[in-house]
Design an enzyme around this catalytic site. Structure first.
Site, short mmCIF file in Angstrom:
data_model
loop_
_atom_site.label_atom_id
_atom_site.label_comp_id
_atom_site.label_asym_id
_atom_site.label_seq_id
_atom_site.Cartn_x
_atom_site.Cartn_y
_atom_site.Cartn_z
N ARG A 1 0.83 -1.21 0.00
CA ARG A 1 0.00 0.00 0.00
C ARG A 1 0.87 1.26 0.00
NH1 ARG A 1 -1.89 -1.69 5.84
NH2 ARG A 1 -0.39 -0.60 7.16
N GLU B 1 2.55 3.06 1.84
CA GLU B 1 3.25 3.20 3.11
C GLU B 1 4.69 2.74 2.91
OE1 GLU B 1 1.94 2.64 7.76
OE2 GLU B 1 0.62 2.06 6.14
N GLU C 1 -0.92 -8.40 8.93
CA GLU C 1 -0.90 -7.29 9.88
C GLU C 1 -1.99 -7.45 10.93
OE1 GLU C 1 -0.85 -2.40 9.62
OE2 GLU C 1 -1.85 -3.55 8.05
#
Length: 867
Positions: free
Chosen positions: A459, A461, A744
């Site tokens: 993503r 990030e 996650e």
């Protein structure tokens, strides 16, 4: 017979180029017989010799090394019984601080002002001719950039690196790479250097706010081609205004999150002559002027495995969806037959599929993760086949969808990218689910050890979150040789430390504000990386250099934590870290409470335990470095924090005022409870676990340690029930749902295979490739297989398997600086058998399940006992 293995320089066994004036050498000795004692080890570099009795980090201490020079290293080892072994290697020095003749260059006419995107990649060109009257002895290209670069000579790519010069704290640290191009240059011939520089981390969009131009207004290149002739003369071709620049190259877009667009119709050719848009480069003064430009000291990103699809699905409109069978970080490589000029092939990437079989890209957030290739005419390629793989981006994916090409005309594969890390460990056992868990841990690490330790590869990030690596570093150091990788990253941790001692949540910060916008803050468990990561590196490698380099950083950080813990309260409460919860992450992503605010409200417990842990660890660091007074002071601080935790946060008899799993796990693992109440605390933890059906209830700070807290306090039965639990949340729930990496969030997929989107305040924070919870891997090595270091680098170690869970065998090995440490045990009826491998120069304490212990020297040993 003895042999020398692993003779390395600066934690590298090949191709080392260093600017360290005191390079470090390490080696191991292997013998096929037992009880070998090394009597003498002589290391020589040029005319310098030393007795290398210590096998790890023997530092060169001869006359000053010369820049741009190759040095020959020899090592001779003899044993007490008269055996001998010899080994050789080489290393090169880089610039050693010598100034650059090249200048920073860019295109001053390119005015990049767009927000939340990356700049158009620049091409640079330089024709050159070697002196036709001389013979070339050696040629090296030294290169770095603001951005990420690729170099080619006469159309042939130079080197195998991706994303050079790497991600660093650019205002302080910048690497340059050294390439051997001797075979590419010949006297008299006209050659052409072509470089492409994309925005990367320095100029392109980064962090989830998509901030760009953090370190420079536009890309810039700095390079020198240094040609040495056989007559001793040297010619240097450096970047300057005579080079040419263009934005009309085939790489039309390159962004770490959005992907890459390549137009084969704009290929400039081997000498750049097909591009008609060249103009003179301009001298550039990048806004970030790194104080240190050093020869590559990290573990650069290179290509590793290549995976073929395991299946393909054909969807409406000609879309093809390929499954590679493994979640990974990397790029695709396509071979397109019968391409037509202007034909556009679009590849999108995702970790999971939607129920209808389409790619789920919602969790990528703003990242487009798309590779686009515009074909040239097939006639211009051998056999009419065009090949393409992105060079300036990477994606996290298992699935790709492809449009714009017929299935029969396409061959596609996934190229796995990660830092060049040597695997050193492995674990396996009789339960295939745990073997898959080990696989998932390793692949989650591979995907996130991408020049820096990232949080996720997919993503918008992919940032250097300190909390993730703080808890995962010990497991990483069991699976890979992490020394170069983590030493590089820790240089930036040191550089980014705030004036009052706090450590930013992400390193390099590179556009991310918090807590850089609150410089007075220290953040528990996340900032703890500045203490815990160097300690993990030292324990694995035996090289105390990292402790010396980080010691002042550690002290300043613990001082900041102590300040905040003492800000509120009196008496023992002065050692309770009780600042407002929104300034902490607390029990991050704990599955027993649904909201981010609830995770943060547990910060009083997690932060206080953090202060105990960092203080105690720093005391051990001080002991290693010989600072005995510091060691006593930090031990005293840790004792006071432990006493405060038990006095203020419990009833004094081992029961927390606010009960949650992590609240017990941390003080139990860290030995904060007095012996008189430890058993009660264990019972309360077990009761919480039983009431939760043996499911995980811990967040980031507690998950790595919960099984240790149980097994080391007589409840290995509960530890194994948690480890082998298949209900959500648990490690094996993910395995049962088909995970090939660590998630996650424990509930990333429900039992129907669908993705929950909760309102927890984290904004679609669901990644299926996040290594933090894979820190359980340390338990597999250290308790299931039983291998645990006592001394640094396993110079002394223990093998003490903890049996349970119905396992009938387990094995593991770790390739330590002294050689391979191995444990392989089995149960046959009531008989336990174990084989232990002990390297030369180490000692092992073997503990059998019946209580028998024995001391072992080097060799392969077998022992048995009745259960």
């Amino acid at each position: 017979m003895i042999t020398i293995i692993g003779l390395g320089v600066e934690h590298s066994e090949r191709g080392c180029v260093t600017d360290n004036p005191h390079p470090r050498f390490s080696y191991a000795v292997h013998s096929d017989i037992s009880d070998v004692v090394v009597d003498r080890a002589r290391l020589a570099v040029g005319d310098w010799t030393c007795e290398a009795g210590d096998q790890t980090a023997v530092a060169y201490d001869g006359k000053p090394l010369e820049p741009f020079t190759e040095y020959h290293v020899t090592l001779d080892v003899s044993t007490a019984d008269g055996e001998h072994a010899h080994a050789e290697t080489t290393f090169e020095t880089g610039r050693l601080g010598q100034g650059w003749q090249g200048r920073w260059i860019s295109d001053a006419g390119y005015d990049f002002v767009e927000k939340k995107v990356s700049p158009v990649p620049m091409m640079f060109r330089k024709p050159f001719t070697c002196d036709p009257t001389k013979s070339v002895r050696k040629a090296r290209l030294y290169a770095t950039a603001m951005g990420v670069y690729d170099f080619a000579c006469d159309g042939k790519r130079i080197g195998d690196r991706y994303f050079a010069p790497g991600f660093t704290s650019y205002k302080t640290n910048l690497q340059y790479q050294t390439y051997d191009v001797t075979d590419m240059v010949g006297a008299g011939a006209v050659h052409t250097l072509l470089a492409t520089v994309a925005g990367g981390w320095a100029v392109g969009s980064f962090v989830f706010t998509r901030k760009n131009r953090v370190s420079a207004d536009r890309q810039a290149l700095l390079a020198e081609l240094r040609i040495e002739y056989t007559d001793g003369s040297v010619e240097v071709i450096g970047t300057d205004a005579s080079w040419e620049v263009s934005e009309s190259g085939p790489v039309r877009m390159a962004d770490l999150y959005d992907g890459e667009t390549y137009d084969a119709m704009m290929d400039p050719g081997a000498d750049g002559s097909r591009c008609k848009d060249w103009r003179h480069a301009s001298l550039e003064n990048p806004r970030s002027r790194p104080r240190h430009i050093k020869a590559d000291y990290g573990a650069g990103v290179v290509a590793h495995e290549t995976l073929s699809p395991v299946s393909v699905a054909r969807r409406a409109g000609g879309e093809l969806v390929y499954d590679f069978g493994q979640n990974l970080a990397g790029v695709v490589r396509m071979r397109i037959a019968n391409g037509r000029a202007g034909q556009t092939v679009v590849v999108r990437h995702a970790e999971i599929l939607n129920p209808d079989g389409s790619l789920n890209t919602a969790f990528l957030r703003t990242a487009k993760a798309t590779a686009t290739y515009r074909c040239a005419d097939a006639d211009g390629f051998p056999e009419g086949v065009q090949e393409y793989g992105p060079r300036f981006t990477y994606m996290g994916f298992r699935y790709v969808s492809v449009r714009g090409v017929a299935e029969d005309d396409l061959r596609i594969e996934a190229v796995v990218l990660h830092s060049d890390l040597r695997p050193i460990g492995d674990f396996a056992c009789s339960d295939e689910r745990l073997n898959q868990l080990q696989h998932n841990i390793v692949w989650g690490a591979k995907s996130n050890l991408m020049d820096i330790p990232t949080d996720c590869p997919q993503r918008d990030e992919r940032m250097g979150w300190t909390g993730d690596i703080a808890v995962f570093a010990p497991t990483a150091c069991l699976n890979f040789d992490m020394s170069r990788f983590l030493e590089k990253w820790l240089r930036d941790v040191k550089a980014e430390q705030l004036k009052t001692g706090g450590i930013p949540n992400t390193v390099p910060v590179q556009g991310y504000g918090f807590p850089a916008t609150m410089p007075e803050m220290a953040i528990d468990w996340w900032g703890d990386a500045c203490v815990l990561v160097p300690w993990a590196v030292y324990r694995s490698s035996g090289d105390a250099t990292v402790l010396h380099d980080m010691y002042d950083t550690m002290k300043r950080y613990v001082k900041a934590c102590r300040f905040w813990a003492g800000l509120i309260g009196f008496g023992k409460s002065r050692y309770i870290w009780n600042t407002p919860s929104m300034l902490h992450f607390g029990d991050w992503v704990a599955p027993d409470v649904p909201k981010m605010s609830q995770w943060q409200k547990r910060a009083k417990w997690t932060a206080t335990a953090s202060l105990n842990n960092t203080s105690r660890t720093l005391a051990r660091v001080a002991e290693v470095l010989g600072y005995d007074e510091d060691a006593r002071a930090y031990d005293e601080l840790a004792d006071k924090v432990a006493d405060a935790y038990c006095s203020v946060l419990t009833d004094g008899n081992g029961r927390l005022d606010n009960e949650f799993q992590t609240g017990y796990v941390l003080p139990l693992y860290l030995n904060m409870f007095p012996e008189t109440v430890r058993g009660n605390a264990v019972d309360h933890l077990v009761k919480l676990i039983e009431d939760n059906d043996y499911c995980i209830g811990t967040g980031f700070p507690g998950t790595p340690y919960i099984l240790f807290a149980l097994a080391d306090n007589g409840r290995e039965d509960v530890a194994y029930r948690m480890l082998l639990n298949t209900a959500c949340p648990s490690w094996l729930y993910e395995v049962g749902m088909g995970a090939t990496t660590i998630w996650e969030r424990w509930d990333g997929l429900d039992e129907n295979g669908e993705c929950p989107i909760g309102d927890d305040g984290t904004d679609l924070m669901i990644s299926y490739n996040h290594y933090a919870s894979g820190a359980v891997g340390a338990f597999l090595y250290q308790r299931v297989a039983g291998i645990e270091a006592i001394g640094a680098a396993y110079r002394s170690f223990r093998v003490r398997p903890v049996l349970g869970g119905g396992l009938t065998w387990a094995k593991a090995h770790v390739d330590t600086p002294y050689g391979r440490v191995g444990s392989a045990w089995s149960l046959d009826g009531g008989r336990f058998s174990i084989t232990v491998e002990v390297p030369v120069g180490t000692t092992c304490e073997l503990a059998l399940p019946d209580g028998t212990t024995m001391q072992l020297s080097n060799g392969v040993h077998t022992a048995t006992c009745e259960m």
